[in-house]
Design a protein around this motif. Structure first.
Motif, mmCIF file in Angstrom:
data_model
loop_
_atom_site.group_PDB
_atom_site.id
_atom_site.type_symbol
_atom_site.label_atom_id
_atom_site.label_comp_id
_atom_site.label_asym_id
_atom_site.label_seq_id
_atom_site.Cartn_x
_atom_site.Cartn_y
_atom_site.Cartn_z
ATOM 1 N N LEU A 150 0.828 -1.200 0.000
ATOM 2 C CA LEU A 150 0.000 0.000 0.000
ATOM 3 C C LEU A 150 0.864 1.252 0.000
ATOM 4 O O LEU A 150 0.606 2.206 -0.733
ATOM 5 N N MET A 151 1.912 1.226 0.803
ATOM 6 C CA MET A 151 2.828 2.360 0.835
ATOM 7 C C MET A 151 3.481 2.553 -0.523
ATOM 8 O O MET A 151 3.717 3.681 -0.960
ATOM 9 N N VAL A 152 3.797 1.443 -1.194
ATOM 10 C CA VAL A 152 4.399 1.551 -2.524
ATOM 11 C C VAL A 152 3.429 2.250 -3.474
ATOM 12 O O VAL A 152 3.831 3.117 -4.259
ATOM 13 N N VAL A 153 2.139 1.879 -3.377
ATOM 14 C CA VAL A 153 1.136 2.565 -4.198
ATOM 15 C C VAL A 153 1.165 4.062 -3.912
ATOM 16 O O VAL A 153 1.153 4.888 -4.822
ATOM 17 N N GLY A 154 1.224 4.393 -2.634
ATOM 18 C CA GLY A 154 1.265 5.793 -2.243
ATOM 19 C C GLY A 154 2.468 6.509 -2.813
ATOM 20 O O GLY A 154 2.372 7.621 -3.324
ATOM 21 N N LEU A 155 3.623 5.862 -2.732
ATOM 22 C CA LEU A 155 4.844 6.489 -3.228
ATOM 23 C C LEU A 155 4.775 6.716 -4.731
ATOM 24 O O LEU A 155 5.150 7.769 -5.230
ATOM 25 N N VAL A 156 4.316 5.681 -5.434
ATOM 26 C CA VAL A 156 4.236 5.814 -6.887
ATOM 27 C C VAL A 156 3.258 6.924 -7.248
ATOM 28 O O VAL A 156 3.483 7.696 -8.181
ATOM 29 N N SER A 157 2.169 7.021 -6.473
ATOM 30 C CA SER A 157 1.200 8.091 -6.724
ATOM 31 C C SER A 157 1.847 9.451 -6.589
ATOM 32 O O SER A 157 1.474 10.389 -7.283
ATOM 33 N N SER A 158 2.813 9.543 -5.690
ATOM 34 C CA SER A 158 3.364 10.872 -5.451
ATOM 35 C C SER A 158 4.207 11.345 -6.615
ATOM 36 O O SER A 158 4.516 12.527 -6.713
ATOM 37 N N ILE A 159 4.581 10.421 -7.511
ATOM 38 C CA ILE A 159 5.308 10.866 -8.702
ATOM 39 C C ILE A 159 4.402 11.781 -9.513
ATOM 40 O O ILE A 159 4.856 12.728 -10.155
ATOM 41 N N ALA A 160 3.104 11.484 -9.433
ATOM 42 C CA ALA A 160 2.156 12.314 -10.176
ATOM 43 C C ALA A 160 2.088 13.724 -9.628
ATOM 44 O O ALA A 160 1.617 14.633 -10.289
ATOM 45 N N LEU A 161 2.556 13.908 -8.391
ATOM 46 C CA LEU A 161 2.517 15.230 -7.803
ATOM 47 C C LEU A 161 3.484 16.165 -8.486
ATOM 48 O O LEU A 161 3.345 17.371 -8.424
ATOM 49 N N ALA A 162 4.498 15.594 -9.110
ATOM 50 C CA ALA A 162 5.495 16.437 -9.749
ATOM 51 C C ALA A 162 5.079 16.677 -11.182
ATOM 52 O O ALA A 162 4.606 15.789 -11.861
ATOM 53 N N SER A 163 5.266 17.914 -11.655
ATOM 54 C CA SER A 163 4.911 18.158 -13.046
ATOM 55 C C SER A 163 6.137 18.135 -13.942
ATOM 56 O O SER A 163 6.047 18.376 -15.120
ATOM 57 N N GLY A 164 7.274 17.814 -13.367
ATOM 58 C CA GLY A 164 8.497 17.859 -14.169
ATOM 59 C C GLY A 164 9.046 16.478 -14.466
ATOM 60 O O GLY A 164 8.314 15.521 -14.669
ATOM 61 N N SER A 165 10.328 16.385 -14.431
ATOM 62 C CA SER A 165 10.995 15.150 -14.809
ATOM 63 C C SER A 165 10.680 14.023 -13.827
ATOM 64 O O SER A 165 10.705 14.197 -12.622
ATOM 65 N N ILE A 166 10.381 12.848 -14.369
ATOM 66 C CA ILE A 166 10.030 11.717 -13.514
ATOM 67 C C ILE A 166 11.227 11.220 -12.746
ATOM 68 O O ILE A 166 11.130 10.891 -11.562
ATOM 69 N N LEU A 167 12.390 11.168 -13.395
ATOM 70 C CA LEU A 167 13.576 10.668 -12.709
ATOM 71 C C LEU A 167 13.875 11.519 -11.485
ATOM 72 O O LEU A 167 14.196 11.013 -10.414
ATOM 73 N N LYS A 168 13.751 12.839 -11.658
ATOM 74 C CA LYS A 168 14.031 13.709 -10.523
ATOM 75 C C LYS A 168 12.983 13.521 -9.445
ATOM 76 O O LYS A 168 13.279 13.589 -8.251
#
Lengths: 501, 152
Positions: A150-168
């Motif tokens: 579940l935490m992994v889902v949460g973390l991956v979701s937070s990538i969506a919070l960034a509007s820039g580069s995914i790697l960063k």
């Protein structure tokens, strides 16, 4: 029908004059506390706990609960107006909320936040009434492997919070996870990354870091250009959402409520995730997804609904299982035990007036909050339009006091300055703070569940896929990752094709 | 060769954090194995992730499609506000809330060259008074309005 009987009992208890009074006191205090950067519901509930000894158990819980969800409302106010989330879960609201404020839509953002929170509060009250029992049973089937996934889902979701580069964004999550591990290790007591400072044994103060990262860095950004004589918030155009806005708000509020209600029930930090996940889902589903990160209404409505729903449904595991979802719930359990009520599976049966009275008062509290907050929107906006040379020193002062007062710790105040400056530079090089914040909060939790699962499985990593619920959650994470990386991949592909032409 | 300075610096930041914390993890913490993870295991994994990502971002920055530069940096506000917080944190226990806030807001106000010293002093006094009344007397925070240094 049973549910109506129960709710009827609840409202008759919550509607008594004493309970109404204390409910009002609680939400009023909660709102103020939420607005003040630094002082949060945990500190307030802890300080007021002794005051409730003389009260009836139901009354004291009603007041303490009011403080808790009231602070969610207040926290979003500062998140929108000065980019300073008063609460961890308000960090997501500041992403679009503050951008709306800069464009002059602060009043609208505040109204949207209040209204979608109210919607979520009402719906989750009904939800709790309808399915408190069976839901608690479901939550019991979550083992450490499921929590990790579940935490992994949460973390991956937070990538969506960034509007820039995914790697960063992923790197910022990793950095947040890493810094979140500061403190004494749960299993061995070893001091990690504390550099010999005793005050850091409890971890880096999250409030100080959030205040610095979001609030102080924003102040520094505003001071780049001259012109402190004017206000930073744009001229307010319209305090109230239009009819079109209402229809835009509905979908995100409903989805946010659903997500928040489901995640809030999970003991162990589910409510924290709810605003992050709701934002991500909304960003992917919405027709206006390009606007997210630049002031999308949906980006305020969804996380606000989610965190209010999560805050209320997080009472379920506390009341029915005796398991606190967060520090405030733990304090409430303490309050109940002092009053002689042992939280656990029996509370719903043995103390129905406590359980249903609390549920009903939550709805009443939400009504009070909407009535309190909406008219105040105009006042807040006017306050924030004060010339910046008055505003920013005040913010610095409040941040210092608030953060210092949590533990009388000077290190926390230093931390504000450090994270403010570091945050300023990080944002300058386009490393976004929102994924960092989620990583920071989830770091210790993620590691705890990982290690526990590894101990239980004897070092076998396949256990995450062998347990069906955990495997399902990891699949969800993979799907989320796919959706999140799609626009990025599409952009790169377009870039390649353009070059070829 | 176009360099994206932002990405280059980002890569540098990530790599440095990765190396710094990684070295600490290896040297002071017990890393352990997969079935008996020590306190250093997870941090080390994260440091490796940071190193790898930082390296990728850094290397990619050299092949940017266009040169990207950092904008203006607000050095004076940075120094002033950081100094304000440090002053508050270091001195509040000794001098109390009112002088502490006064000092902090005064130093913070200096970050903008547009604010004259008199205006800064005025706003600092006002904010300090407001905070003392609200927090010390109103909310009852355990921070004295005037600390030990001021009592005779």
């Amino acid at each position: 029908m049973d549910i109506f009987n129960n709710l009827g009992l609840g409202f008759s208890v919550a509607g008594s004059l004493v309970n109404l009074l204390y409910c009002f006191a609680g939400v009023m205090l909660g709102t103020i506390i939420g607005i003040l950067p630094g002082i949060g519901p945990v500190a307030t509930v802890a300080m007021l706990l002794p005051l409730t000894y003389g009260l009836e158990p139901t009354t004291s819980l009603i007041m303490l609960a009011g403080i808790y969800y009231g602070s969610q409302y207040g926290g979003s106010t500062t998140a929108i107006l000065i980019n300073l989330p008063g609460e961890a879960s308000s960090a997501v609201t500041s992403i679009d909320g503050y951008k709306m404020a800069l464009k002059g839509l602060a009043g609208k953002a505040l109204a949207v936040a209040a209204l979608s929170s109210f919607f979520a509060g009402s719906v989750s009250t009904l939800l709790i009434a309808a399915i408190a029992g069976p839901l608690a049973a479901l939550a019991l089937s979550f083992g450490s492997a499921e929590y990790f996934s579940l935490m992994v889902v949460g973390l991956v979701s937070s990538i969506a919070l960034a509007s820039g580069s995914i790697l960063k964004a992923i790197a910022m999550i990793a950095l947040g996870l890493l810094l979140g591990l500061t403190g004494s290790d749960l299993y061995t007591g070893a001091a990690r990354f504390t550099f010999g400072q005793v005050e850091l044994l409890d971890g880096l103060d999250f409030v100080a870091i959030a205040v610095g990262l979001f609030g102080v860095s924003e102040i520094l950004r505003n001071l780049e250009t001259s012109g402190v004589g004017r206000s930073v918030i744009g001229r307010v155009k319209g305090l109230w959402p239009t009819r079109g806005d209402f229809s835009r708000m509905l979908g995100p509020s409903v989805r946010g409520t659903a997500i928040g209600s489901m995640l809030g029930i999970l003991p162990g930090g589910g409510a924290l995730l709810s605003s992050f996940v709701a934002y991500n889902v909304e960003k992917n589903i919405s027709k206006n997804s390009a606007e997210f990160g630049h002031g999308a209404l949906e980006g305020v409505a969804a996380p606000e609904a989610a965190n209010n729903a999560g805050a209320q449904t997080s009472f379920i595991p506390m009341l029915s299982l005796g398991i606190p979802s967060n520090a405030v719930m733990a304090l409430m359990i303490g309050a109940m035990i002092i009053q002689g009520i042992v939280p656990g599976p029996g509370v719903i049966q043995k103390n129905p007036e406590l359980f249903w009275g609390l549920i009903a008062s939550m709805w009443i509290g939400n009504v009070m909050l909407v009535i309190l907050n909406l008219p105040l929107v105009g006042l807040w906006v006017r306050l924030m339009r004060v010339p910046y040379w008055i505003l920013f020193p005040s913010i610095v002062a409040f941040c210092c006091i608030g953060t210092y007062s949590i533990a009388s710790s000077s290190i926390s105040v230093y931390l504000i300055a450090i994270s403010g400056v570091v945050g300023y530079f990080l944002i300058k090089i386009e490393c976004e703070p929102a994924p960092f914040v989620l990583g920071f909060i989830l770091g210790p939790l993620l590691e705890e569940y990982l290690r526990r699962t590894m101990i239980l499985s004897g070092g076998d990593f396949w256990i995450f896929l062998q347990r069906p619920l955990s495997a399902f959650l990891l699949l969800v994470a993979a799907i989320v990752l796919f959706f999140v990386s799609r626009p990025y991949v599409a952009r790169r592909r377009k870039g390649i094709f353009v070059d070829e032409q | 060769m176009q360099i994206n300075i932002k990405d280059l610096l980002s890569g540098a930041v990530f790599v440095s954090f990765g190396v710094f914390y990684g070295v600490i993890s290896i040297r002071t913490l017990d890393v352990g194995a997969a079935n008996a993870m020590g306190p250093g295991y997870f941090p080390l994994v994260l440091c490796v992730v940071l190193l790898v990502l930082g390296a990728i971002v850094g290397v990619r920055s050299f092949s940017a499609t266009e040169a990207v530069h950092i904008g203006k940096v607000a050095w004076r506000p940075i120094i002033c506000i950081a100094l304000a917080c440090f002053t508050f944190g270091a001195s509040v226990r000794a001098i109390g809330l009112f002088p502490g806030i006064f000092l902090a807001t005064f130093i913070a106000s200096v970050s903008s060259a547009e604010i004259g010293l008199t205006r800064a002093a005025m706003i600092s006094g006002a904010i300090a008074a407001f905070c003392t009344i609200v927090f010390s007397f109103g909310v009852g925070l355990p921070i004295p309005a005037f600390g030990p240094l001021f009592t005779f």
